[in-house]
Write a protein that holds these residues in place. Structure first.
Motif, PDB file in Angstrom:
ATOM      1  N   ALA A  76      -5.343   3.486  -0.523  1.00  0.00           N
ATOM      2  CA  ALA A  76      -4.021   2.780   0.036  1.00  0.00           C
ATOM      3  C   ALA A  76      -3.915   3.229   1.418  1.00  0.00           C
ATOM      4  O   ALA A  76      -3.611   2.444   2.318  1.00  0.00           O
ATOM      5  CB  ALA A  76      -2.718   3.126  -0.657  1.00  0.00           C
ATOM      6  N   SER A 113       1.100  -1.374   0.084  1.00  0.00           N
ATOM      7  CA  SER A 113       0.038  -0.005  -0.109  1.00  0.00           C
ATOM      8  C   SER A 113       0.809   1.091  -0.026  1.00  0.00           C
ATOM      9  O   SER A 113       0.521   2.268  -0.488  1.00  0.00           O
ATOM     10  CB  SER A 113      -1.045  -0.113   1.193  1.00  0.00           C
ATOM     11  OG  SER A 113      -1.910  -1.169   1.037  1.00  0.00           O
ATOM     12  N   ASN A 116      -6.831   7.153  -5.613  1.00  0.00           N
ATOM     13  CA  ASN A 116      -5.719   5.809  -5.338  1.00  0.00           C
ATOM     14  C   ASN A 116      -5.154   5.694  -4.072  1.00  0.00           C
ATOM     15  O   ASN A 116      -4.945   4.972  -3.347  1.00  0.00           O
ATOM     16  CB  ASN A 116      -4.675   5.733  -6.574  1.00  0.00           C
ATOM     17  CG  ASN A 116      -5.494   5.836  -8.041  1.00  0.00           C
ATOM     18  OD1 ASN A 116      -6.550   5.166  -8.122  1.00  0.00           O
ATOM     19  ND2 ASN A 116      -4.879   5.883  -9.130  1.00  0.00           N
ATOM     20  N   ARG A 139       2.168   2.082  -3.503  1.00  0.00           N
ATOM     21  CA  ARG A 139       1.018   2.537  -4.297  1.00  0.00           C
ATOM     22  C   ARG A 139       0.848   3.995  -4.006  1.00  0.00           C
ATOM     23  O   ARG A 139       0.823   4.660  -4.845  1.00  0.00           O
ATOM     24  CB  ARG A 139      -0.215   1.798  -3.877  1.00  0.00           C
ATOM     25  CG  ARG A 139      -1.601   2.128  -4.844  1.00  0.00           C
ATOM     26  CD  ARG A 139      -2.625   1.272  -4.410  1.00  0.00           C
ATOM     27  NE  ARG A 139      -4.026   2.130  -5.008  1.00  0.00           N
ATOM     28  CZ  ARG A 139      -4.233   1.659  -6.034  1.00  0.00           C
ATOM     29  NH1 ARG A 139      -3.668   1.011  -6.960  1.00  0.00           N
ATOM     30  NH2 ARG A 139      -5.550   2.252  -6.622  1.00  0.00           N
ATOM     31  N   LYS A 151      -6.274  -1.223  -0.933  1.00  0.00           N
ATOM     32  CA  LYS A 151      -5.286  -1.628  -2.034  1.00  0.00           C
ATOM     33  C   LYS A 151      -3.937  -1.332  -1.606  1.00  0.00           C
ATOM     34  O   LYS A 151      -3.597  -0.459  -1.102  1.00  0.00           O
ATOM     35  CB  LYS A 151      -5.844  -0.854  -3.508  1.00  0.00           C
ATOM     36  CG  LYS A 151      -7.105  -1.410  -4.075  1.00  0.00           C
ATOM     37  CD  LYS A 151      -7.060  -0.813  -5.496  1.00  0.00           C
ATOM     38  CE  LYS A 151      -8.622  -1.296  -5.894  1.00  0.00           C
ATOM     39  NZ  LYS A 151      -8.872  -0.767  -7.286  1.00  0.00           N
TER      40      LYS A 151
END
Length: 555
Positions: free
Chosen positions: A550, A426, A546, A429, A555
């Motif tokens: 995270a 994470s 995004n 990301r 994600k």
């Protein structure tokens, strides 16, 4: 002589290896619980101290716990007062190791080694392998104690060695200070107070050290353990990390100094407390060993740290004030152009290493936020000179990304638990999307440069729409940086709302722009720049979403 030295050092080495394996296994297996405990830490100093005691008892290492706490302070996840209160508790928690050693568990050493090897090397589940580390470490620790005991046995009747150990006589000030200095020096060398306390117990049980001399060594060992926290701040520019380490050093050094002033009374107190708990006399001999002295040393270690922590909890605000005075001066603003300086100091403690990398990712996000705010201001003032600074920041974001990713990869390649591996993923990301925000800011800056160089202007309606979209993107970036400190309960709901709003505004403003083109209110050159700005602002919204996923661990 050579045989005694090799056997004793070999036993000490096995003890340290066992201690390290046990600590790492406990950290791996208890990582989630440690984070849950730390995230719920109270600002109440007493509760903070109790929390520090529990966490350290779980990982069996005050050094590891202190380094973890300094990492949390660096990341801004807890205040300086919370961390210092918990470090006081960590000093109490680490005495559990000495209490464990004081039990006569040497007979379990080899069975524990055998069981630990089976669990660690012949099972598939990671959780079972971590338990194997703990059991194997436990066995090696006690087997190392047995080897040290056998190694030291031959010198009990050697007059030269006996003459050497008589120097550790705390009845004189010189002897007392010698014990403290040697205890501190040994702990600094081996970076483990538990190891030096184990060695002290072995020397005392063999009759080479009298109980008062052993207690003076233990006091010195409490000073030596502070070096780990000080080393953890090397290269760190976080002021509170330095202050926490300084406070840790101060209450150990001051506590030992005060205890030395009343040392004879302290020794009598330890003896009285231990006798009242049902132990036999400190000088009781069975076979060739002083069988009870280990329990007295363990109780003395615990008693000192409980008294010390209780005293400094009462004067905690003054302790923090002095720690601030002895630490580097606080910088007035964030150093946006400083590269991360991770080093190797935390790589063996994955929880702390992940927290440190998270703090640098937060700084990277603040840098991206800073350059975005500075760049979009140029839409209004059209200051070409100030706009030129975006290149420096964009290059710096690229450099930060490389440094952070390299460190995260090192953490990932070390022995991390499944939850820690997921967290590292994470963080990667997050880092990549922050760098992409920097790329979009670069495109926005180039579009504004084209506006200024071509002397292009937008209609009043277009500027109002553009500024409203900029404000929404800024709100999203501010939400992210605050959530990296402390995530609100409805964080993803807010993130979804902002992401949808940015997408809808971009579609609406683009359609309105097409209408202006058709009615000749806007020229083609201005139109191309306007569309580029809308597109890149919408991309930043996507990257922010995004990052939000995270941060939320989705994600």
């Amino acid at each position: 002589m050579t045989g005694v030295l090799i056997t004793t050092l070999g036993g000490l080495g096995m003890f340290i290896l066992g201690m390290k394996m046990m600590t790492e296994g406990l950290q791996m297996s208890a990582g989630k619980r440690i984070k849950a405990i730390l995230s719920a830490v109270s600002s109440n100093r007493v509760l903070g101290c109790l929390t520090g005691t529990v966490v350290t008892a779980m990982v069996q290492s005050s050094s590891a716990a202190t380094v973890m706490l300094i990492g949390f302070v660096t990341a801004g996840l807890m205040t300086l007062q919370q961390a210092v209160g918990m470090i006081l508790g960590a000093n109490i928690g680490t005495t559990v190791t000495a209490q464990l050693i004081a039990f006569k568990l040497s007979a379990l050493a080899l069975p524990a080694v055998a069981t630990g090897v089976v669990l660690k090397y012949f099972t598939q589940q990671k959780k079972t392998r971590y338990i194997g580390d703990v059991v194997l470490g436990f066995g090696l620790l006690f087997y190392g104690m047995t080897i040290m005991k056998h190694g030291l046995a031959p010198i009990k009747s050697d007059p030269n060695f006996l003459a050497f150990f008589t120097k550790f006589d705390p009845s004189s000030m010189e002897g007392l200070l010698l014990c403290v200095v040697v205890g501190a020096g040994l702990t600094i060398m081996v970076q483990s107070s538990s190891a030096t306390i184990g060695l002290t117990m072995t020397l005392a049980s063999q009759g080479l050290l009298a109980f008062p001399g052993a207690m003076a060594l233990v006091l010195g060992e409490n000073i030596g353990t502070t070096i780990t926290a000080e080393l953890a701040t090397i290269g760190s520019n976080n002021i509170n990390a330095h202050r926490a380490a300084r406070a840790h050093t101060m209450f150990n050094v001051i506590g030992v100094t005060l205890m030395l002033c009343v040392f004879p009374m302290f020794v009598k107190l330890v003896e009285a407390v231990t006798l009242s708990l049902g132990a036999g006399p400190v000088d009781q001999v069975v076979g060739d060993d002083l069988v009870n002295v280990g329990r007295y040393i363990a109780n003395g270690h615990t008693l000192f740290n409980v008294i010390n922590a209780s005293f400094f909890l009462l004067v905690l605000p003054w302790l923090i004030k002095v720690a601030i005075l002895l630490s580097p001066k606080e910088e007035e603003e964030i150093d946006y152009y400083r590269l991360p300086n991770f080093g190797d100091r935390l790589i063996d403690t994955p929880i702390a290493a992940i927290v440190e990398s998270r703090s640098e990712i937060l700084r990277m996000a603040e840098t991206a936020n800073y350059t975005f705010r500075k760049t979009v201001k140029r839409l209004q003032d059209r200051d070409y000179k100030k706009l030129a600074k975006w290149r420096k920041v964009e290059n710096h974001l690229d450099d930060m990304q490389r440094e952070i990713l390299a460190y995260l990869i090192r953490i990932y390649q070390s022995d991390v638990s499944e939850s820690e591996a997921k967290e590292v993923s994470s963080l990667m990301r997050m880092t990549n999307n922050i760098e992409r925000i920097g790329d979009s800011v670069e495109n926005i800056a180039q579009s504004i440069e084209d506006m200024i160089e071509g002397n292009l202007t937008f209609t009043e309606r277009a500027m109002i729409d553009l500024e409203s979209l900029v404000e929404k993107v800024l709100a999203f970036m501010e939400l992210l940086t605050s959530a990296m400190h402390q995530r609100p309960a409805d964080f993803m709901k807010q993130a979804d709302k902002l992401e949808n709003a940015i997408d809808a505004m971009r579609e609406k403003f683009r359609d309105e722009h097409i209408q202006r083109l058709r009615s000749c209110e806007c020229g083609i050159d201005q139109g191309l720049v306007y569309v580029s700005l809308l597109t890149n602002l919408e991309k930043i919204g996507d990257y922010c979403f995004n990052i939000a996923e995270a941060v939320a661990g989705k994600k």
